[in-house]
Design a protein around this motif. Structure first.
Motif, PDB file in Angstrom:
ATOM      1  N   SER A   2     -56.993  -8.906  49.846  1.00  0.00           N
ATOM      2  CA  SER A   2     -58.106  -8.135  49.978  1.00  0.00           C
ATOM      3  C   SER A   2     -57.839  -6.769  50.598  1.00  0.00           C
ATOM      4  CB  SER A   2     -59.360  -8.603  49.935  1.00  0.00           C
ATOM      5  OG  SER A   2     -59.368  -9.129  51.343  1.00  0.00           O
ATOM      6  N   ASN A   3     -57.472  -6.836  51.679  1.00  0.00           N
ATOM      7  CA  ASN A   3     -57.339  -5.856  52.816  1.00  0.00           C
ATOM      8  C   ASN A   3     -55.784  -5.723  53.461  1.00  0.00           C
ATOM      9  OD1 ASN A   3     -57.293  -7.843  54.776  1.00  0.00           O
ATOM     10  ND2 ASN A   3     -59.404  -7.692  55.356  1.00  0.00           N
ATOM     11  N   ILE A   4     -55.711  -4.842  54.200  1.00  0.00           N
ATOM     12  CA  ILE A   4     -54.454  -4.517  54.964  1.00  0.00           C
ATOM     13  C   ILE A   4     -54.092  -5.527  55.829  1.00  0.00           C
ATOM     14  CG2 ILE A   4     -53.321  -2.659  56.376  1.00  0.00           C
ATOM     15  CD1 ILE A   4     -54.706  -0.497  55.045  1.00  0.00           C
ATOM     16  N   LYS A   5     -55.040  -6.066  56.574  1.00  0.00           N
ATOM     17  CA  LYS A   5     -54.664  -7.246  57.673  1.00  0.00           C
ATOM     18  C   LYS A   5     -54.238  -8.271  56.899  1.00  0.00           C
ATOM     19  CE  LYS A   5     -56.942  -9.650  61.367  1.00  0.00           C
ATOM     20  NZ  LYS A   5     -58.340  -9.994  62.118  1.00  0.00           N
ATOM     21  N   GLU A   6     -54.872  -8.922  55.741  1.00  0.00           N
ATOM     22  CA  GLU A   6     -54.246 -10.035  55.150  1.00  0.00           C
ATOM     23  C   GLU A   6     -52.825  -9.703  54.705  1.00  0.00           C
ATOM     24  OE1 GLU A   6     -56.646 -11.690  52.142  1.00  0.00           O
ATOM     25  OE2 GLU A   6     -58.343 -11.767  53.568  1.00  0.00           O
ATOM     26  N   TYR A  11     -46.983 -10.554  54.937  1.00  0.00           N
ATOM     27  CA  TYR A  11     -45.529 -10.127  54.963  1.00  0.00           C
ATOM     28  C   TYR A  11     -44.874 -10.543  56.259  1.00  0.00           C
ATOM     29  CZ  TYR A  11     -46.310  -7.446  50.934  1.00  0.00           C
ATOM     30  OH  TYR A  11     -46.350  -7.320  49.486  1.00  0.00           O
ATOM     31  N   LEU A  12     -45.515 -10.580  57.398  1.00  0.00           N
ATOM     32  CA  LEU A  12     -45.286 -11.001  58.660  1.00  0.00           C
ATOM     33  C   LEU A  12     -44.861 -12.538  58.623  1.00  0.00           C
ATOM     34  CD1 LEU A  12     -44.725 -10.621  61.752  1.00  0.00           C
ATOM     35  CD2 LEU A  12     -47.046 -11.207  62.232  1.00  0.00           C
ATOM     36  N   SER A  13     -45.465 -13.351  57.979  1.00  0.00           N
ATOM     37  CA  SER A  13     -45.345 -14.858  57.766  1.00  0.00           C
ATOM     38  C   SER A  13     -43.771 -15.036  56.997  1.00  0.00           C
ATOM     39  CB  SER A  13     -46.313 -15.418  56.950  1.00  0.00           C
ATOM     40  OG  SER A  13     -47.737 -15.385  57.429  1.00  0.00           O
ATOM     41  N   GLY A  14     -43.578 -14.091  56.030  1.00  0.00           N
ATOM     42  CA  GLY A  14     -42.342 -13.918  55.374  1.00  0.00           C
ATOM     43  C   GLY A  14     -41.441 -13.616  56.065  1.00  0.00           C
TER      44      GLY A  14
END
Length: 98
Positions: A2-6, A11-14
């Motif tokens: 839903s938002n930029i933080k999520e 993508y950081l997890s990837g």
């Protein structure tokens, strides 16, 4: 998502998944080959464990389907842990199999 933080954390997890499975070689091509081989060796097991966890969580939620991004986040988390453990095993002085 839903938002930029999520999306940023997704993508950081990837990226972290890739970094924890990164295997270094003497050349760039060998590093890419070793990294892809590492991912190909561990991905089937991580997919299986992720599938079991997702099925268990859906069962506990009375059959409510889990969003795809949450499934992939579980995959990334398990892949990061597996990459860490395999990296410690490989770099702890164990001779590589050739």
């Amino acid at each position: 998502m839903s938002n930029i933080k999520e999306s940023f954390s997704f993508y950081l997890s990837g990226v972290l998944y890739f970094l924890f499975n990164l295997r270094l070689g003497s050349t760039f091509a060998e590093s890419i080959k070793a990294t892809l081989w590492q991912i190909l060796q561990t991905a089937p097991f991580i997919i299986g464990v992720t599938w079991i966890i997702v099925m268990f969580l859906q069962y506990m939620a009375n059959g409510e389907k889990m969003p795809w991004d949450r499934r992939i986040r579980i995959f990334f988390a398990l892949g990061i842990m597996a990459g860490l453990f395999f990296g410690i095993y490989e770099y702890a002085g164990v001779a590589p199999v050739e």
